[in-house]
Design a protein around this motif. Structure first.
Motif, PDB file in Angstrom:
ATOM      1  N   ASN A   1      -8.106  -3.405   0.955  1.00 12.43           N
ATOM      2  CA  ASN A   1      -9.265  -2.786   0.598  1.00 12.43           C
ATOM      3  C   ASN A   1      -9.139  -1.431  -0.074  1.00 12.43           C
ATOM      4  O   ASN A   1      -9.778  -1.229  -1.091  1.00 12.43           O
ATOM      5  N   ARG A   2      -8.070  -0.668   0.632  1.00 10.58           N
ATOM      6  CA  ARG A   2      -8.022   0.505  -0.321  1.00 10.58           C
ATOM      7  C   ARG A   2      -7.218   0.518  -1.562  1.00 10.58           C
ATOM      8  O   ARG A   2      -7.699   1.100  -2.518  1.00 10.58           O
ATOM      9  N   ALA A   3      -6.489  -0.356  -1.763  1.00 12.13           N
ATOM     10  CA  ALA A   3      -6.010  -0.671  -3.053  1.00 12.13           C
ATOM     11  C   ALA A   3      -6.953  -1.148  -3.929  1.00 12.13           C
ATOM     12  O   ALA A   3      -6.867  -0.741  -5.255  1.00 12.13           O
ATOM     13  N   ARG A   4      -7.753  -1.998  -3.751  1.00 14.81           N
ATOM     14  CA  ARG A   4      -8.642  -2.630  -4.545  1.00 14.81           C
ATOM     15  C   ARG A   4      -9.797  -1.564  -4.937  1.00 14.81           C
ATOM     16  O   ARG A   4     -10.241  -1.434  -5.954  1.00 14.81           O
ATOM     17  N   VAL A   5     -10.293  -0.752  -3.903  1.00 14.54           N
ATOM     18  CA  VAL A   5     -11.115   0.373  -4.171  1.00 14.54           C
ATOM     19  C   VAL A   5     -10.526   1.269  -5.335  1.00 14.54           C
ATOM     20  O   VAL A   5     -11.061   1.910  -6.100  1.00 14.54           O
ATOM     21  N   ALA A   6      -9.242   1.826  -5.076  1.00 14.41           N
ATOM     22  CA  ALA A   6      -8.480   2.559  -5.898  1.00 14.41           C
ATOM     23  C   ALA A   6      -8.458   2.145  -7.547  1.00 14.41           C
ATOM     24  O   ALA A   6      -8.665   2.822  -8.283  1.00 14.41           O
ATOM     25  N   ARG A   7      -8.205   0.755  -7.387  1.00 11.49           N
ATOM     26  CA  ARG A   7      -8.095   0.108  -8.718  1.00 11.49           C
ATOM     27  C   ARG A   7      -9.532   0.247  -9.230  1.00 11.49           C
ATOM     28  O   ARG A   7      -9.628   0.290 -10.567  1.00 11.49           O
ATOM     29  N   TYR A   8     -10.254  -0.138  -8.687  1.00 10.94           N
ATOM     30  CA  TYR A   8     -11.945  -0.127  -9.105  1.00 10.94           C
ATOM     31  C   TYR A   8     -12.193   1.473  -9.714  1.00 10.94           C
ATOM     32  O   TYR A   8     -12.596   1.405 -10.625  1.00 10.94           O
ATOM     33  N   TYR A   9     -11.772   2.305  -8.891  1.00 12.93           N
ATOM     34  CA  TYR A   9     -12.225   3.463  -9.391  1.00 12.93           C
ATOM     35  C   TYR A   9     -11.419   4.141 -10.439  1.00 12.93           C
ATOM     36  O   TYR A   9     -12.311   4.824 -11.432  1.00 12.93           O
TER      37      TYR A   9
ATOM     38  N   ALA B   1       0.875  -1.021   0.009  1.00  7.34           N
ATOM     39  CA  ALA B   1      -0.056   0.059   0.144  1.00  7.34           C
ATOM     40  C   ALA B   1       0.843   1.182   0.042  1.00  7.34           C
ATOM     41  O   ALA B   1       2.090   1.330   0.494  1.00  7.34           O
ATOM     42  N   ASP B   2       0.383   2.496  -0.788  1.00  8.71           N
ATOM     43  CA  ASP B   2       1.080   3.621  -0.977  1.00  8.71           C
ATOM     44  C   ASP B   2       1.538   4.219   0.488  1.00  8.71           C
ATOM     45  O   ASP B   2       2.721   4.622   0.606  1.00  8.71           O
ATOM     46  N   ALA B   3       0.713   4.250   1.420  1.00  6.44           N
ATOM     47  CA  ALA B   3       0.951   5.093   2.415  1.00  6.44           C
ATOM     48  C   ALA B   3       1.435   4.142   3.826  1.00  6.44           C
ATOM     49  O   ALA B   3       1.356   4.720   4.884  1.00  6.44           O
ATOM     50  N   CYS B   4       1.607   2.897   3.607  1.00  5.18           N
ATOM     51  CA  CYS B   4       1.586   2.044   4.709  1.00  5.18           C
ATOM     52  C   CYS B   4       3.327   1.740   4.710  1.00  5.18           C
ATOM     53  O   CYS B   4       3.906   1.679   3.747  1.00  5.18           O
ATOM     54  N   VAL B   5       3.791   1.673   6.056  1.00  2.65           N
ATOM     55  CA  VAL B   5       5.272   1.533   6.330  1.00  2.65           C
ATOM     56  C   VAL B   5       5.423   0.245   7.069  1.00  2.65           C
ATOM     57  O   VAL B   5       6.421  -0.121   7.700  1.00  2.65           O
TER      58      VAL B   5
END
Length: 71
Positions: free
Chosen positions: A57-65, A33-37
């Motif tokens: 979930n954030r990555a899947r939602v961004a890809r869907y969008y 994930a972009d913002a995760c460390v």
């Protein structure tokens, strides 16, 4: 007060030593994930995120969008 603070530090040091001694340490991954460390030990070789409920979930939602956004 120092004894109370030492207990979590001792527990953390012991957990870190166990992790570094474990043969599975070679499979530690960084969350994609972009913002995760976070770093995590994947239970499955295809896992890409530290938490499927949060980062995944954030990555899947961004890809869907991106697939469905109007041009």
């Amino acid at each position: 007060m120092r004894a109370v603070a030492a207990a979590p530090a001792a527990w953390l040091a012991e957990a870190a030593a166990e992790l570094l001694a474990d043969p599975g340490v070679t499979t530690i991954r960084e969350c994609e994930a972009d913002a995760c460390v976070m770093l995590f030990l994947p239970a499955h070789p295809r896992w890409r995120w530290c938490s499927a409920a949060r980062c995944g979930n954030r990555a899947r939602v961004a890809r869907y969008y991106q697939r469905h956004k109007p041009s």
